[in-house]
Design a protein around this motif. Structure first.
Motif, PDB file in Angstrom:
ATOM      1  N   ALA A 112       0.881  -1.162   0.000  1.00 50.12           N
ATOM      2  CA  ALA A 112       0.000   0.000   0.000  1.00 50.12           C
ATOM      3  C   ALA A 112       0.920   1.214   0.000  1.00 50.12           C
ATOM      4  N   VAL A 113       0.434   2.348  -0.496  1.00 47.84           N
ATOM      5  CA  VAL A 113       1.268   3.547  -0.592  1.00 47.84           C
ATOM      6  C   VAL A 113       0.540   4.710   0.061  1.00 47.84           C
ATOM      7  N   LEU A 114       1.269   5.442   0.910  1.00 42.60           N
ATOM      8  CA  LEU A 114       0.696   6.569   1.639  1.00 42.60           C
ATOM      9  C   LEU A 114       1.455   7.853   1.345  1.00 42.60           C
ATOM     10  N   ASP A 115       0.803   8.971   1.642  1.00 40.98           N
ATOM     11  CA  ASP A 115       1.387  10.303   1.506  1.00 40.98           C
ATOM     12  C   ASP A 115       1.905  10.709   2.879  1.00 40.98           C
ATOM     13  N   ASP A 116       3.205  11.024   2.983  1.00 47.71           N
ATOM     14  CA  ASP A 116       3.783  11.355   4.297  1.00 47.71           C
ATOM     15  C   ASP A 116       3.559  12.815   4.714  1.00 47.71           C
ATOM     16  N   THR A 117       2.798  13.566   3.968  1.00 51.16           N
ATOM     17  CA  THR A 117       2.467  14.982   4.207  1.00 51.16           C
ATOM     18  C   THR A 117       3.667  15.910   4.075  1.00 51.16           C
ATOM     19  N   CYS A 118       4.822  15.371   3.705  1.00 53.60           N
ATOM     20  CA  CYS A 118       6.049  16.173   3.597  1.00 53.60           C
ATOM     21  C   CYS A 118       6.683  16.047   2.221  1.00 53.60           C
ATOM     22  N   GLY A 119       5.846  15.687   1.218  1.00 56.89           N
ATOM     23  CA  GLY A 119       6.321  15.650  -0.154  1.00 56.89           C
ATOM     24  C   GLY A 119       6.721  14.295  -0.679  1.00 56.89           C
ATOM     25  N   ASN A 120       6.432  13.214   0.068  1.00 62.09           N
ATOM     26  CA  ASN A 120       6.857  11.882  -0.353  1.00 62.09           C
ATOM     27  C   ASN A 120       5.708  10.888  -0.340  1.00 62.09           C
ATOM     28  N   LEU A 121       5.843   9.893  -1.190  1.00 55.59           N
ATOM     29  CA  LEU A 121       5.012   8.707  -1.100  1.00 55.59           C
ATOM     30  C   LEU A 121       5.842   7.645  -0.385  1.00 55.59           C
ATOM     31  N   ILE A 122       5.211   6.920   0.517  1.00 58.70           N
ATOM     32  CA  ILE A 122       5.888   5.872   1.284  1.00 58.70           C
ATOM     33  C   ILE A 122       5.105   4.585   1.097  1.00 58.70           C
ATOM     34  N   GLN A 123       5.817   3.512   0.796  1.00 59.26           N
ATOM     35  CA  GLN A 123       5.179   2.207   0.617  1.00 59.26           C
ATOM     36  C   GLN A 123       5.286   1.405   1.904  1.00 59.26           C
ATOM     37  N   ILE A 124       4.210   0.736   2.267  1.00 59.33           N
ATOM     38  CA  ILE A 124       4.294  -0.289   3.316  1.00 59.33           C
ATOM     39  C   ILE A 124       4.107  -1.623   2.619  1.00 59.33           C
TER      40      ILE A 124
END
Length: 128
Positions: A112-124
């Motif tokens: 799954a991919v989330l928005d870290d609110t600081c300009g990045n996408l992060i995958q779990i």
């Protein structure tokens, strides 16, 4: 040889620290101030002596075009392992985290991919 430190460029270090600790559950390891910027790292509470994630300031001129291109193409800047992607997705979504990709099963992995609110996408992800 092992990975000691990796980084993500963040638009606002204090905002990133709050997100990565309050939402994702990491713990602050180092916070050293250098003028307006910080050497700011977080670690997994499950492995406090393990790999550190540097929440690096996005001040270099090359960073913003790089981050913008990754986000535009849906490419995560980092990937974090979890035991159960669906459970973590539900927990994080309950905390207000925005996902750009809901849990997806692919062969032996779920991501799954989330928005870290600081300009990045992060995958779990979880690999079976």
């Amino acid at each position: 040889m092992r990975i000691h430190l990796t980084s993500v460029f963040v638009d606002d270090q204090n905002k990133a620290l709050a997100f990565y600790t309050d939402k994702l559950g990491f713990v602050k390891k180092h916070q050293v101030f250098f003028g307006e910027d910080q050497w700011l790292t977080v670690v997994s509470p499950e492995d406090p002596e393990g790999t550190e994630l540097l929440l690096e300031p996005s001040g270099h001129p090359a960073v913003q075009p790089y981050k913008t291109a990754l986000v535009a193409d849906g490419i995560p800047a980092a990937s974090f392992a979890v035991d159960d992607v669906r459970a973590e997705f539900e927990r994080l979504r309950g905390l207000g985290v925005v996902f750009t990709q809901e849990p997806l099963e692919m062969d032996s992995a779920t991501t799954a991919v989330l928005d870290d609110t600081c300009g990045n996408l992060i995958q779990i992800m979880h690999v079976k």
